[in-house]
Design a protein around this motif. Structure first.
Motif, PDB file in Angstrom:
ATOM      1  N   ALA A 138       0.835  -1.205   0.000  1.00  0.00           N
ATOM      2  CA  ALA A 138       0.000   0.000   0.000  1.00  0.00           C
ATOM      3  C   ALA A 138       0.872   1.257   0.000  1.00  0.00           C
ATOM      4  CB  ALA A 138      -0.931   0.003   1.204  1.00  0.00           C
ATOM      5  N   MET A 139       1.928   1.244   0.777  1.00  0.00           N
ATOM      6  CA  MET A 139       2.814   2.407   0.850  1.00  0.00           C
ATOM      7  C   MET A 139       3.564   2.605  -0.465  1.00  0.00           C
ATOM      8  SD  MET A 139       2.363   3.988   3.651  1.00  0.00           S
ATOM      9  CE  MET A 139       0.654   3.599   3.404  1.00  0.00           C
ATOM     10  N   LYS A 140       3.968   1.525  -1.119  1.00  0.00           N
ATOM     11  CA  LYS A 140       4.647   1.647  -2.413  1.00  0.00           C
ATOM     12  C   LYS A 140       3.733   2.305  -3.429  1.00  0.00           C
ATOM     13  CE  LYS A 140       8.086  -2.003  -2.158  1.00  0.00           C
ATOM     14  NZ  LYS A 140       8.559  -3.272  -2.677  1.00  0.00           N
ATOM     15  N   LYS A 141       2.458   1.951  -3.387  1.00  0.00           N
ATOM     16  CA  LYS A 141       1.473   2.550  -4.286  1.00  0.00           C
ATOM     17  C   LYS A 141       1.357   4.053  -4.010  1.00  0.00           C
ATOM     18  CE  LYS A 141      -3.023   1.227  -6.121  1.00  0.00           C
ATOM     19  NZ  LYS A 141      -4.173   0.350  -5.945  1.00  0.00           N
ATOM     20  N   THR A 142       1.305   4.423  -2.749  1.00  0.00           N
ATOM     21  CA  THR A 142       1.220   5.827  -2.356  1.00  0.00           C
ATOM     22  C   THR A 142       2.474   6.586  -2.789  1.00  0.00           C
ATOM     23  OG1 THR A 142      -0.156   5.248  -0.459  1.00  0.00           O
ATOM     24  CG2 THR A 142       0.916   7.399  -0.392  1.00  0.00           C
ATOM     25  N   ILE A 143       3.637   5.968  -2.588  1.00  0.00           N
ATOM     26  CA  ILE A 143       4.907   6.597  -2.970  1.00  0.00           C
ATOM     27  C   ILE A 143       4.930   6.853  -4.479  1.00  0.00           C
ATOM     28  CG2 ILE A 143       7.394   6.173  -3.227  1.00  0.00           C
ATOM     29  CD1 ILE A 143       7.212   4.734  -0.447  1.00  0.00           C
ATOM     30  N   GLU A 144       4.528   5.869  -5.267  1.00  0.00           N
ATOM     31  CA  GLU A 144       4.521   6.031  -6.718  1.00  0.00           C
ATOM     32  C   GLU A 144       3.564   7.138  -7.148  1.00  0.00           C
ATOM     33  OE1 GLU A 144       6.625   4.881  -9.027  1.00  0.00           O
ATOM     34  OE2 GLU A 144       7.679   4.063  -7.299  1.00  0.00           O
TER      35      GLU A 144
END
Length: 148
Positions: free
Chosen positions: A48-54
């Motif tokens: 979920a955090m990787k998605k937010t970062i991207e």
């Protein structure tokens, strides 16, 4: 700042738990189950955090392009864009003799981890087993009172 403080305390707690676990001889199946449950939860949170970062990176890239700039500086943050180049060679692109002469080999361990039951990224952190027992005791006490 609160997040940074909690992160530091989490890392400190992690190091303490890691040291305590290394002192013990063998972890029980229940202890390993708790570790694996936490790992599964963390993997979901990481995704979920990787998605937010991207998503954030895309928005910043757009802002940089709109401004015609290679950096953005605010009161609290600084972003600098730079271009990097890497070169790779595939084994199939080289003669076998050259590949075997120049290829570099490194060995490392890999842990393949997969949850048996699908855990969503919005899954809650694993609960403390003692809290679960207390909640169960409370509900059974309520049931006893309502049966009287």
């Amino acid at each position: 700042q609160a997040f940074a403080g909690s992160l530091v305390s989490s890392l400190t707690d992690y190091r303490a738990r890691r040291w305590c676990c290394s002192v013990a001889m063998v972890m029980s199946d229940d202890a390993i189950e708790l570790v694996l449950q936490k790992w599964a939860w963390a993997k979901g949170e990481e995704a979920a955090m990787k998605k937010t970062i991207e998503m954030c990176k895309t928005q910043v890239e757009k802002a940089l392009k709109e401004r015609g700039s290679m950096e953005i500086i605010t009161d609290n943050y600084e972003v600098k864009k730079s271009m990097r180049k890497t070169e790779h060679v595939s084994k199939k692109d080289l003669p076998a003799a050259i590949w075997s002469k120049y290829a570099k080999t490194s060995e490392f361990s890999v842990l393949a981890f997969k949850s048996k039951k699908a855990m969503k990224s919005s899954a809650k952190a694993p609960k403390d087993p003692k809290a679960k027992a207390k909640a169960k005791a409370k509900s059974s006490a309520k049931t006893m009172k309502s049966n009287k």
